[in-house]
Design an enzyme around this catalytic site. Structure first.
Site, PDB file in Angstrom:
ATOM      1  N   ASN A  10      37.499  43.006  37.622  1.00  0.00           N
ATOM      2  CA  ASN A  10      38.763  43.306  38.298  1.00  0.00           C
ATOM      3  C   ASN A  10      39.849  43.239  37.229  1.00  0.00           C
ATOM      4  O   ASN A  10      40.242  42.151  36.819  1.00  0.00           O
ATOM      5  CB  ASN A  10      39.018  42.278  39.404  1.00  0.00           C
ATOM      6  CG  ASN A  10      40.377  42.457  40.053  1.00  0.00           C
ATOM      7  OD1 ASN A  10      41.083  43.440  39.779  1.00  0.00           O
ATOM      8  ND2 ASN A  10      40.758  41.517  40.911  1.00  0.00           N
ATOM      9  N   LYS A  12      42.867  43.995  37.473  1.00  0.00           N
ATOM     10  CA  LYS A  12      44.193  43.695  38.039  1.00  0.00           C
ATOM     11  C   LYS A  12      45.225  44.673  37.462  1.00  0.00           C
ATOM     12  O   LYS A  12      44.860  45.819  37.206  1.00  0.00           O
ATOM     13  CB  LYS A  12      44.533  42.215  37.790  1.00  0.00           C
ATOM     14  CG  LYS A  12      43.392  41.295  38.274  1.00  0.00           C
ATOM     15  CD  LYS A  12      43.737  39.851  38.320  1.00  0.00           C
ATOM     16  CE  LYS A  12      42.529  39.072  38.827  1.00  0.00           C
ATOM     17  NZ  LYS A  12      42.793  37.646  39.000  1.00  0.00           N
ATOM     18  N   HIS A  97      41.791  40.676  48.157  1.00  0.00           N
ATOM     19  CA  HIS A  97      41.900  39.732  47.033  1.00  0.00           C
ATOM     20  C   HIS A  97      43.021  38.740  47.331  1.00  0.00           C
ATOM     21  O   HIS A  97      44.024  39.096  47.950  1.00  0.00           O
ATOM     22  CB  HIS A  97      42.184  40.503  45.736  1.00  0.00           C
ATOM     23  CG  HIS A  97      42.055  39.636  44.527  1.00  0.00           C
ATOM     24  ND1 HIS A  97      43.044  38.769  44.140  1.00  0.00           N
ATOM     25  CD2 HIS A  97      41.032  39.467  43.661  1.00  0.00           C
ATOM     26  CE1 HIS A  97      42.629  38.109  43.058  1.00  0.00           C
ATOM     27  NE2 HIS A  97      41.417  38.512  42.749  1.00  0.00           N
ATOM     28  N   GLU A  99      45.295  37.654  45.580  1.00  0.00           N
ATOM     29  CA  GLU A  99      46.615  38.061  45.082  1.00  0.00           C
ATOM     30  C   GLU A  99      47.288  39.027  46.061  1.00  0.00           C
ATOM     31  O   GLU A  99      48.517  39.039  46.185  1.00  0.00           O
ATOM     32  CB  GLU A  99      46.481  38.651  43.668  1.00  0.00           C
ATOM     33  CG  GLU A  99      46.211  37.533  42.662  1.00  0.00           C
ATOM     34  CD  GLU A  99      45.378  37.923  41.455  1.00  0.00           C
ATOM     35  OE1 GLU A  99      45.213  39.129  41.189  1.00  0.00           O
ATOM     36  OE2 GLU A  99      44.884  37.004  40.774  1.00  0.00           O
ATOM     37  N   GLU A 167      36.071  33.568  45.985  1.00  0.00           N
ATOM     38  CA  GLU A 167      36.992  33.286  44.890  1.00  0.00           C
ATOM     39  C   GLU A 167      37.930  32.150  45.301  1.00  0.00           C
ATOM     40  O   GLU A 167      38.934  32.401  45.993  1.00  0.00           O
ATOM     41  CB  GLU A 167      37.827  34.521  44.555  1.00  0.00           C
ATOM     42  CG  GLU A 167      37.014  35.709  44.098  1.00  0.00           C
ATOM     43  CD  GLU A 167      37.817  36.638  43.188  1.00  0.00           C
ATOM     44  OE1 GLU A 167      37.364  36.866  42.064  1.00  0.00           O
ATOM     45  OE2 GLU A 167      38.890  37.101  43.604  1.00  0.00           O
ATOM     46  N   GLY A 173      42.209  32.472  37.199  1.00  0.00           N
ATOM     47  CA  GLY A 173      43.121  32.499  36.060  1.00  0.00           C
ATOM     48  C   GLY A 173      43.536  31.133  35.553  1.00  0.00           C
ATOM     49  O   GLY A 173      44.493  31.019  34.784  1.00  0.00           O
ATOM     50  N   SER A 213      37.692  32.314  36.995  1.00  0.00           N
ATOM     51  CA  SER A 213      37.479  31.744  35.648  1.00  0.00           C
ATOM     52  C   SER A 213      36.028  31.829  35.184  1.00  0.00           C
ATOM     53  O   SER A 213      35.571  30.955  34.450  1.00  0.00           O
ATOM     54  CB  SER A 213      37.993  30.302  35.574  1.00  0.00           C
ATOM     55  OG  SER A 213      39.400  30.277  35.797  1.00  0.00           O
TER      56      SER A 213
HETATM   57  P1  13P Z   1      39.856  35.294  36.523  1.00  0.00           P
HETATM   58  O1  13P Z   1      38.446  35.642  36.094  1.00  0.00           O
HETATM   59  O2  13P Z   1      40.895  35.767  35.556  1.00  0.00           O
HETATM   60  O3  13P Z   1      39.986  33.858  36.900  1.00  0.00           O
HETATM   61  O4  13P Z   1      40.136  36.146  37.861  1.00  0.00           O
HETATM   62  C1  13P Z   1      39.212  36.118  38.879  1.00  0.00           C
HETATM   63  C2  13P Z   1      39.593  37.113  39.883  1.00  0.00           C
HETATM   64  O5  13P Z   1      40.605  36.998  40.557  1.00  0.00           O
HETATM   65  C3  13P Z   1      38.736  38.304  40.035  1.00  0.00           C
HETATM   66  O6  13P Z   1      39.060  39.029  41.155  1.00  0.00           O
END
Ligand code: 13P
Length: 251
Positions: A10, A12, A97, A99, A167, A173, A213
């Protein structure tokens, strides 16, 4: 039964045309040279889907969107419909997601409607669920994940058109991950819930990814866990070597 792992990147809101093409072409080249024991998918920003689909066609690297609207067309400025993603050559789309649940206040009902639209367009919906740190601290992890699963999974979901990504919001992150027993507990709970919706055989075939992560240094341990069928990777999906190392870590 043996489920083939899925390693999904992803990206983003990262990547201009040149970087994104180089990243996807780098992964596709490795994939063609030595296929890993997993299906590989990248989900770039919508602006890059067309170029990436053309660039990696025939390599085996799948391309997906990061979101879609629940409607197929209409007066929804700035949104992208599932058939538009399909039209460009995308095969998957991430929905729900954390976010988007946070930044755009998306509810389970909206995520469910988006997943329904994805299915109708012939896309595999990757439905994301996961608790916040406060919810985990309050002992509500399984309750929250269960509510999100039940509320976000559409009626027509099958193990072929749907992937679940667990997740934990606090692991995204941050460099932090749940302990391995914590991951196993949640994945097992999701598979048990899936049994009620998809039947035992469907639940057994459903892929449940871990995200948050995941990186080359912890991927092998996480991907070996019971009921972990791959990863949804953010930061570490932005470098060919890191994404490839994670793909190689699949059992
Ligand atoms: P990270 O791997 O940067 O922690 O992000 C995970 C994520 O949100 C994947 O959708």
């Amino acid at each position: 039964m043996a489920r083939r792992p899925l390693i999904a990147g992803n990206w983003k809101m990262n990547g201009l045309k040149a970087d994104g093409l180089a990243l996807a072409e780098g992964i596709a080249a490795k994939l063609k040279a030595a296929p890993p024991p997993a299906d590989l998918l990248v989900c770039p920003p919508a602006t890059l889907i067309d170029a990436l689909c053309r660039a990696v066609a025939g390599s085996g690297l799948a391309v997906g969107g990061q979101d879609c609207h629940a409607a197929n067309s209409g007066a929804h400025t700035g949104d992208i419909a599932a058939p538009m993603l399909k039209d460009l050559g995308a095969s998957h789309v991430i929905v729900g997601h954390s976010e988007r649940r946070t930044d755009h206040r998306e509810t389970n009902a909206q995520v469910q409607a988006k997943a329904t639209a994805a299915h109708a367009a012939g896309l595999v919906a990757i439905i994301c669920i996961g608790e916040t740190e406060a919810e985990r601290d309050a002992g509500r992890t399984l309750a929250v994940v269960g509510e999100q699963f039940d509320g976000s999974l559409p009626a027509g979901a099958t193990a072929d058109n749907t992937v679940i990504a667990y997740e934990p919001v606090w692991a995204i992150g941050t460099g932090r991950t749940p302990t391995t027993p914590e991951v196993v507990e949640v994945h097992a709970a999701i598979r048990a819930l899936a049994g009620k919706r998809l039947g035992a055989a469907g639940a057994d075939r459903l892929r449940i990814l871990y995200g948050g992560s995941m990186k080359p240094s912890n991927a092998k341990e996480l991907l070996a866990l019971a009921d972990v069928d791959g990863g949804l990777i953010g930061g570490a999906s932005l470098k060919v070597e890191d994404f490839w190392a994670i793909a190689q870590s699949c059992p």
